[in-house]
Enzyme design. Structure first.
Site, PDB file in Angstrom:
ATOM      1  N   ASP A 150       0.868  -1.180   0.000  1.00 29.96           N
ATOM      2  CA  ASP A 150       0.000   0.000   0.000  1.00 29.96           C
ATOM      3  C   ASP A 150       0.903   1.229   0.000  1.00 29.96           C
ATOM      4  OD1 ASP A 150      -2.157   1.986   0.833  1.00 29.96           O
ATOM      5  OD2 ASP A 150      -3.279   0.128   1.073  1.00 29.96           O
ATOM      6  N   ASP A 186       3.040   2.091  -4.708  1.00 28.50           N
ATOM      7  CA  ASP A 186       2.043   2.913  -5.389  1.00 28.50           C
ATOM      8  C   ASP A 186       1.674   2.184  -6.676  1.00 28.50           C
ATOM      9  OD1 ASP A 186       0.574   4.758  -6.836  1.00 28.50           O
ATOM     10  OD2 ASP A 186       1.934   6.434  -6.465  1.00 28.50           O
ATOM     11  N   VAL A 187       0.466   1.633  -6.744  1.00 30.86           N
ATOM     12  CA  VAL A 187       0.106   0.799  -7.892  1.00 30.86           C
ATOM     13  C   VAL A 187      -0.130   1.599  -9.167  1.00 30.86           C
ATOM     14  CG1 VAL A 187      -0.826  -1.073  -6.485  1.00 30.86           C
ATOM     15  CG2 VAL A 187      -2.357   0.763  -7.278  1.00 30.86           C
ATOM     16  N   ASN A 240      -6.020  -5.583  -5.488  1.00 26.85           N
ATOM     17  CA  ASN A 240      -7.153  -4.998  -4.788  1.00 26.85           C
ATOM     18  C   ASN A 240      -7.063  -3.485  -4.608  1.00 26.85           C
ATOM     19  OD1 ASN A 240      -9.425  -4.983  -2.660  1.00 26.85           O
ATOM     20  ND2 ASN A 240      -7.656  -4.268  -1.488  1.00 26.85           N
ATOM     21  N   TYR A 252     -15.310   5.118 -12.353  1.00 21.82           N
ATOM     22  CA  TYR A 252     -15.104   3.946 -11.504  1.00 21.82           C
ATOM     23  C   TYR A 252     -15.816   2.733 -12.089  1.00 21.82           C
ATOM     24  CZ  TYR A 252     -15.168   1.101  -7.209  1.00 21.82           C
ATOM     25  OH  TYR A 252     -15.013   0.096  -6.284  1.00 21.82           O
ATOM     26  N   LYS A 256     -14.075  -0.745 -13.398  1.00 21.41           N
ATOM     27  CA  LYS A 256     -14.372  -2.033 -12.777  1.00 21.41           C
ATOM     28  C   LYS A 256     -14.971  -3.017 -13.782  1.00 21.41           C
ATOM     29  CE  LYS A 256     -12.868  -1.268  -8.618  1.00 21.41           C
ATOM     30  NZ  LYS A 256     -11.708  -2.022  -8.097  1.00 21.41           N
ATOM     31  N   THR A 291     -16.092   0.133   4.277  1.00 19.25           N
ATOM     32  CA  THR A 291     -14.671   0.480   4.292  1.00 19.25           C
ATOM     33  C   THR A 291     -14.540   1.990   4.179  1.00 19.25           C
ATOM     34  OG1 THR A 291     -14.317   0.463   1.894  1.00 19.25           O
ATOM     35  CG2 THR A 291     -14.248  -1.673   3.027  1.00 19.25           C
TER      36      THR A 291
END
Length: 283
Positions: free
Chosen positions: A36, A59-60, A86, A152, A156, A187
């Site tokens: 993360d 950092d993805v 994820n 988003y 997805k 979350t």
């Protein structure tokens, strides 16, 4: 233990679904590489675990970081057995007639490109590993509009298609690729996306939980552990015949319109029934 001595990489592991999944993998005997950008959150994940958790800042949105993560996990343990792509956030909130190119690209890099390169850089370390599996986080937002902002949802949906095409590409290596589609899970993705002040975060999460439990047939708020359980199943031997598909974990949110499952809501024909009954009574 289902994952004894297996090496597992989990991104977005500092909180929420990623934290719950990393902790559950570790409890099942895995050597977990929890990644993360939130190093304090990663430390909390490791502290909460009673297993082996190695924390890695990653950092993805930076492909070099993803490669370094996968390379490190493999170098230290001899290979990678499972990957949970994820990491993510709510992305740009703008509607399609208002969004700017920078916001669109930032959302796609975070939510879609990161998954593609998580697969890309993990696979060389997974070839030849018995039972190797990849799980990607999609969303109920991939099903249709109304669950998230536009960018988003598109990202997805892209994750779902990427999952299927990657499963086909990697069949020759006997690496399974599946996805999980969370519904309303309690979350910090919602509070972060809306810039809720820290002092109101607990109150906001409570409100989200109340809203979600009223929006679906299963009358409770979804929890990160609900998704973690699905992820571990998809990575386990029990799911060895499951490939190129997804599991929706949403409390029934997407099964149909409310009248199909809530007896308090009249169905589409109730007005006609009442009209007919009134006419018969008058006649």
């Amino acid at each position: 233990m289902r994952f004894h001595n297996k090496t597992v990489v989990v991104t977005g592991a500092a909180s929420g679904i990623g934290r719950a999944t990393a902790i559950l993998f570790a409890a099942e005997g895995a050597k977990v590489y929890a990644a993360d950008i939130d190093e304090a959150g990663l430390a909390a994940t490791a502290a909460e675990s009673n297993g082996e958790v190695h924390t890695v800042r990653c950092d993805v949105t930076v492909c070099e970081d993803i490669k370094a993560l996968m390379d490190r996990a493999a170098a230290e343990t001899g290979g990678i057995d499972a990957v949970f792509n994820n990491a993510g956030a709510g992305g740009d909130m703008a509607k399609i007639d208002e969004i700017e190119p920078e916001g669109w690209d930032r959302t796609m890099h975070l939510l879609l490109r990161s998954v593609a390169f998580g697969i890309r850089y993990a696979v060389p370390h997974m070839i030849g590993r018995a039972g190797a599996a990849i799980v990607n986080t999609s969303s109920v937002a991939a099903v249709g509009p109304g669950y998230s902002p536009n960018a988003y949802a598109v990202a997805k949906a892209g994750v779902l298609h990427l999952t299927k095409t990657s499963a086909a590409d990697l069949a020759r290596h006997q690496i399974r690729v599946n996805a999980v589609q969370p519904g309303f899970i309690n979350t910090n993705i919602f509070t972060t996306s809306l810039d809720v002040p820290p002092e109101l975060e607990a109150q906001a999460k409570g409100a989200i939980a109340m809203m979600s439990q009223a929006a679906q047939p299963v009358a409770r708020g979804g929890q990160p552990r609900d998704i973690a359980e699905a992820v571990l199943y998809l990575c386990s031997e029990a799911a060895s015949f499951v490939n190129g598909t997804s599991i929706i974990v949403d409390g029934g949110l997407t099964i149909g319109p409310r009248h199909s499952w809530d007896p308090e809501v009249p169905d589409l024909f109730e007005a006609l029934r009442q009209m007919k009954a009134a006419a018969e009574a008058a006649g």
